[in-house]
Enzyme design. Sequence first.
Site, PDB file in Angstrom:
ATOM      1  N   SER A 107       0.905  -1.546   0.040  1.00 47.35           N
ATOM      2  CA  SER A 107      -0.100  -0.173  -0.230  1.00 47.35           C
ATOM      3  C   SER A 107       0.882   1.200   0.394  1.00 47.35           C
ATOM      4  O   SER A 107       1.259   1.367  -1.255  1.00 47.35           O
ATOM      5  CB  SER A 107      -1.185   0.209   1.225  1.00 47.35           C
ATOM      6  OG  SER A 107      -1.703   0.547   1.082  1.00 47.35           O
TER       7      SER A 107
ATOM      8  N   ASP B 107      -5.447  -3.789  -2.465  1.00 53.29           N
ATOM      9  CA  ASP B 107      -4.688  -3.084  -1.684  1.00 53.29           C
ATOM     10  C   ASP B 107      -4.111  -4.596  -0.885  1.00 53.29           C
ATOM     11  O   ASP B 107      -5.128  -5.076  -0.702  1.00 53.29           O
ATOM     12  CB  ASP B 107      -5.463  -2.192  -0.554  1.00 53.29           C
ATOM     13  CG  ASP B 107      -3.994  -1.175   0.753  1.00 53.29           C
ATOM     14  OD1 ASP B 107      -3.496  -1.787   1.171  1.00 53.29           O
ATOM     15  OD2 ASP B 107      -4.380  -0.646   0.010  1.00 53.29           O
TER      16      ASP B 107
END
Length: 290
Positions: A41, A155
């Site tokens: 991320s 993510d």
Amino acid sequence: MEQRTVSLVLGAGGARGYAHIGVIDWLNDHGFDIRSIAGSSMGALIGGIYAAGQLQAYTEWVLALERRDVLQLLDLSFASSGLFKGERVIQTLRNLIGEHDIEDLPVSFTAVATDLDTEKEIWLSKGPLFDALRASIAIPTLFTPFRYKGRRLVDGGLVNPLPIAPTLRDITDLTIAVNLSGQAESALEHPGEHDSTTGEHRYKKIINEFIEELLGKKPAEKEMAEMGMFDVISQSLDTMQNTIAQLKLASYSPDIIINIPKNACHFYEFHRADEIIALGRQRAEASLTC
């Protein structure tokens, strides 16, 4: 003095990820040679940009960001799979950083994403850099999934917010993990955090109201809600990532862990780069000089 080689693990955690910049700056200033980076991320974003040799340009850009600039980077998606497309921020970064293929970077780099169909983590260490970054930062509900080689990726923090495993085969002197889910510290609580007159509160309110308008919520529904949708998403993601990060640290043992307190800033406070970068430098020094 001979440089110590480092495998660097950069964790997920939204705006707290700016601390990665401070950590990297401190390592470079104190004789450490970063040979490998694995990130998830926001950790993937910062790590990939550093591996491309453009962290200084990115740092100057984020230091100039104000609240309104962050909001303007959000591009509305009309798909049901996410509120925002994420193309505007990625294109802005492409223009700033330039196009790169991961295998050509001077620093070994792996971005971690989540495959929605197999429910497994995916290590992206080849191909276009910004494809890997777009996949790794695709926060569910907020950003649409990224389609890559037939996969639907989101993510990386969903399954591995602190990706130590990609560095296990590295031949380096140290593995350093930067954990953005460190224990909360009362000294970092923001004065007036719950005061409706503060800038941070107004900023959060603007984001929540914007999302509620997109969803077509009625005024009565807004008044009844104790938390806005963005609050629920960001706090839920934080809770999940904090828990998984502790499990990863229990499973793997990096040589050094640099803990950034989970209450250093809110997930969405991307306008606070200066102080979070400084916090990263401070915690790197405290962890590596004790």
